[in-house]
Design a protein around this motif. Structure first.
Motif, mmCIF file in Angstrom:
data_model
loop_
_atom_site.group_PDB
_atom_site.id
_atom_site.type_symbol
_atom_site.label_atom_id
_atom_site.label_comp_id
_atom_site.label_asym_id
_atom_site.label_seq_id
_atom_site.Cartn_x
_atom_site.Cartn_y
_atom_site.Cartn_z
ATOM 1 N N ALA A 64 0.797 -0.900 -0.218
ATOM 2 C CA ALA A 64 0.051 -0.328 -0.119
ATOM 3 C C ALA A 64 1.155 1.393 -0.064
ATOM 4 O O ALA A 64 1.731 1.415 0.533
ATOM 5 N N ILE A 65 0.378 2.479 -0.835
ATOM 6 C CA ILE A 65 1.356 3.539 -0.661
ATOM 7 C C ILE A 65 0.564 4.618 0.716
ATOM 8 O O ILE A 65 -0.697 4.890 0.146
ATOM 9 N N LEU A 66 1.264 4.898 1.292
ATOM 10 C CA LEU A 66 0.873 5.136 2.275
ATOM 11 C C LEU A 66 1.322 6.745 2.683
ATOM 12 O O LEU A 66 2.615 7.169 2.482
ATOM 13 N N THR A 67 0.843 8.448 4.140
ATOM 14 C CA THR A 67 1.042 9.241 4.161
ATOM 15 C C THR A 67 1.549 8.704 5.035
ATOM 16 O O THR A 67 1.206 7.593 5.970
ATOM 17 N N TYR A 68 2.851 9.600 5.640
ATOM 18 C CA TYR A 68 3.846 9.314 6.998
ATOM 19 C C TYR A 68 3.756 10.104 7.890
ATOM 20 O O TYR A 68 4.340 11.085 7.302
ATOM 21 N N TYR A 69 4.540 10.034 8.654
ATOM 22 C CA TYR A 69 4.975 11.192 9.794
ATOM 23 C C TYR A 69 6.004 10.651 10.524
ATOM 24 O O TYR A 69 5.897 9.196 11.251
ATOM 25 N N PRO A 70 7.248 11.041 10.833
ATOM 26 C CA PRO A 70 8.133 11.346 11.257
ATOM 27 C C PRO A 70 7.931 11.556 12.766
ATOM 28 O O PRO A 70 7.362 12.281 13.487
ATOM 29 N N GLN A 81 2.946 18.660 15.370
ATOM 30 C CA GLN A 81 3.923 17.815 14.431
ATOM 31 C C GLN A 81 4.682 18.003 13.918
ATOM 32 O O GLN A 81 5.874 17.444 13.491
ATOM 33 N N LEU A 82 4.737 19.878 13.317
ATOM 34 C CA LEU A 82 5.542 20.086 12.595
ATOM 35 C C LEU A 82 6.864 20.332 13.642
ATOM 36 O O LEU A 82 8.168 20.507 13.052
ATOM 37 N N ARG A 83 6.662 20.294 15.054
ATOM 38 C CA ARG A 83 8.409 20.400 15.732
ATOM 39 C C ARG A 83 8.386 19.029 15.860
ATOM 40 O O ARG A 83 9.963 18.975 15.583
ATOM 41 N N ILE A 84 7.746 18.305 16.257
ATOM 42 C CA ILE A 84 8.639 16.419 15.879
ATOM 43 C C ILE A 84 9.531 16.660 14.481
ATOM 44 O O ILE A 84 10.578 15.810 14.362
ATOM 45 N N ASN A 85 9.057 16.719 13.733
ATOM 46 C CA ASN A 85 9.598 16.592 12.186
ATOM 47 C C ASN A 85 10.829 17.508 12.082
ATOM 48 O O ASN A 85 11.804 16.516 12.044
ATOM 49 N N CYS A 86 11.041 18.794 12.999
ATOM 50 C CA CYS A 86 11.593 19.428 12.827
ATOM 51 C C CYS A 86 13.094 18.815 13.958
ATOM 52 O O CYS A 86 14.169 18.084 13.694
ATOM 53 N N LEU A 87 12.233 18.432 14.806
ATOM 54 C CA LEU A 87 13.573 17.709 15.719
ATOM 55 C C LEU A 87 13.728 16.468 15.455
ATOM 56 O O LEU A 87 15.720 16.065 15.927
ATOM 57 N N THR A 88 12.960 15.919 14.987
ATOM 58 C CA THR A 88 13.543 14.189 14.441
ATOM 59 C C THR A 88 14.714 14.593 13.151
ATOM 60 O O THR A 88 15.595 13.832 13.467
ATOM 61 N N ARG A 118 -2.893 15.453 17.454
ATOM 62 C CA ARG A 118 -1.269 15.970 17.210
ATOM 63 C C ARG A 118 -1.637 15.966 15.308
ATOM 64 O O ARG A 118 -1.141 16.563 14.505
ATOM 65 N N LEU A 119 -2.146 14.886 14.419
ATOM 66 C CA LEU A 119 -1.769 14.860 13.178
ATOM 67 C C LEU A 119 -3.284 15.123 12.832
ATOM 68 O O LEU A 119 -2.962 15.968 11.513
ATOM 69 N N VAL A 120 -3.909 15.743 13.116
ATOM 70 C CA VAL A 120 -5.440 15.795 12.414
ATOM 71 C C VAL A 120 -5.271 17.867 13.030
ATOM 72 O O VAL A 120 -5.454 18.674 12.068
ATOM 73 N N ASP A 145 -3.078 18.504 9.379
ATOM 74 C CA ASP A 145 -3.689 17.727 8.640
ATOM 75 C C ASP A 145 -5.098 17.464 8.572
ATOM 76 O O ASP A 145 -5.541 16.791 9.082
ATOM 77 N N PRO A 146 -5.825 18.218 8.809
ATOM 78 C CA PRO A 146 -7.741 18.555 9.134
ATOM 79 C C PRO A 146 -8.352 17.556 8.720
ATOM 80 O O PRO A 146 -9.102 17.233 9.525
#
Length: 267
Positions: free
Chosen positions: A45-51, A177-184, A108-110, A113-114
């Motif tokens: 499957a092809i999926l959106t993901y989040y760090p 979530q964006l803060r987590i992306n940066c920190l990851t 956090r994911l909502v 992305d609402p």
């Protein structure tokens, strides 16, 4: 059975090292391969993901359908999966988030992305959130040699920083979530550079003393980038974080280019 659009998207993903066009251009996408619960055959499957630090998150929205997606049922039966990010793939264990952890992460994911919230409103089932935890193994590209592994890792950092830059530029607020992306990505760069400084660089100098000055210069750049990473972590919730990301991207890309030009012939 994949529909035609999904099949074409997967083919495009594989043909372009994880990059696709159209509505999913500049999106974080991965291929998740599970074992079919009924067939025992691989299913992708092809999926959106989040760090999410050391793990990666995916969401079983199925577009708000009343039923969970097939890949979710598959990983419940067998949580050992394969994750393909386009540049490299790795084996992982799928862990379904439960209770308060699921609720906190989904919120956090909502926020990021609402659309996830809109999907949840369409169904009475709790949309699952799954953490993909990489299993121990060799680094990406290691089977193709140290030089190829270095290029793959560098390409992954370049792509991730480009995505973060776009997210920061288009987001009205720096959500959780964006803060987590940066920190990851900060943590990943720190780990990568530490490994180079303590392992790769000394080994290269020992085998090729003529690289001493080159490696010393690259180490100075590591130290400079470490300062930038620390400043980015400090500013991650502040408006001026975009300027810091731009400076990091500029310095990091220049460093990666110099490192590849200098070291790849020896690797």
């Amino acid at each position: 059975m994949l529909n035609d659009f999904t099949a074409r998207l997967i083919d495009e993903f594989r043909a372009n090292a994880g990059q696709v066009g159209g509505p999913f251009e500049n999106s974080r996408l991965l291929l998740l391969t599970t074992t079919g619960a009924r067939t025992g055959q691989p299913r992708t499957a092809i999926l959106t993901y989040y760090p999410d630090g050391a793990r990666t998150l995916v969401v079983g929205s199925a577009g708000g359908s009343p039923k969970h997606p097939a890949w979710y049922h598959n990983l419940l039966a067998d949580p050992e999966v394969t994750v393909d990010l386009g540049l490299f793939s790795y084996p992982a264990t799928a862990v379904v988030l439960r209770g308060s952890e699921r609720d906190e992460v989904f919120a956090r994911l909502v926020e990021a992305d609402p659309g996830w919230g809109e999907y949840q409103k369409k169904t009475t089932r709790a949309i699952p959130v799954v953490a993909l935890e990489q299993r121990p193994g060799p680094p990406p590209g290691a089977d193709r040699g140290f030089g190829e592994a270095l290029k793959i890792i560098h390409a992954a950092f370049r792509r991730e920083l480009s995505l973060i830059r776009k997210e920061v530029a288009t987001s009205g607020t720096l959500g959780a979530q964006l803060r987590i992306n940066c920190l990851t990505v900060c943590q990943g760069l720190h780990f990568h550079h530490t490994g180079e400084s303590t392992g790769l660089f000394p080994a290269l100098v020992q085998q090729h003393p003529e690289l001493t000055e080159v490696v010393d210069a690259l180490q100075v750049e590591h130290d400079q980038i470490a300062v930038l990473l620390g400043e980015l972590e400090r500013l991650v919730g502040a408006p001026e974080v975009l300027d810091q990301i731009d400076e990091l991207i500029a310095q990091l890309n220049a460093h990666l280019d110099r490192e590849e030009a200098a070291l790849l012939p020896y690797l």
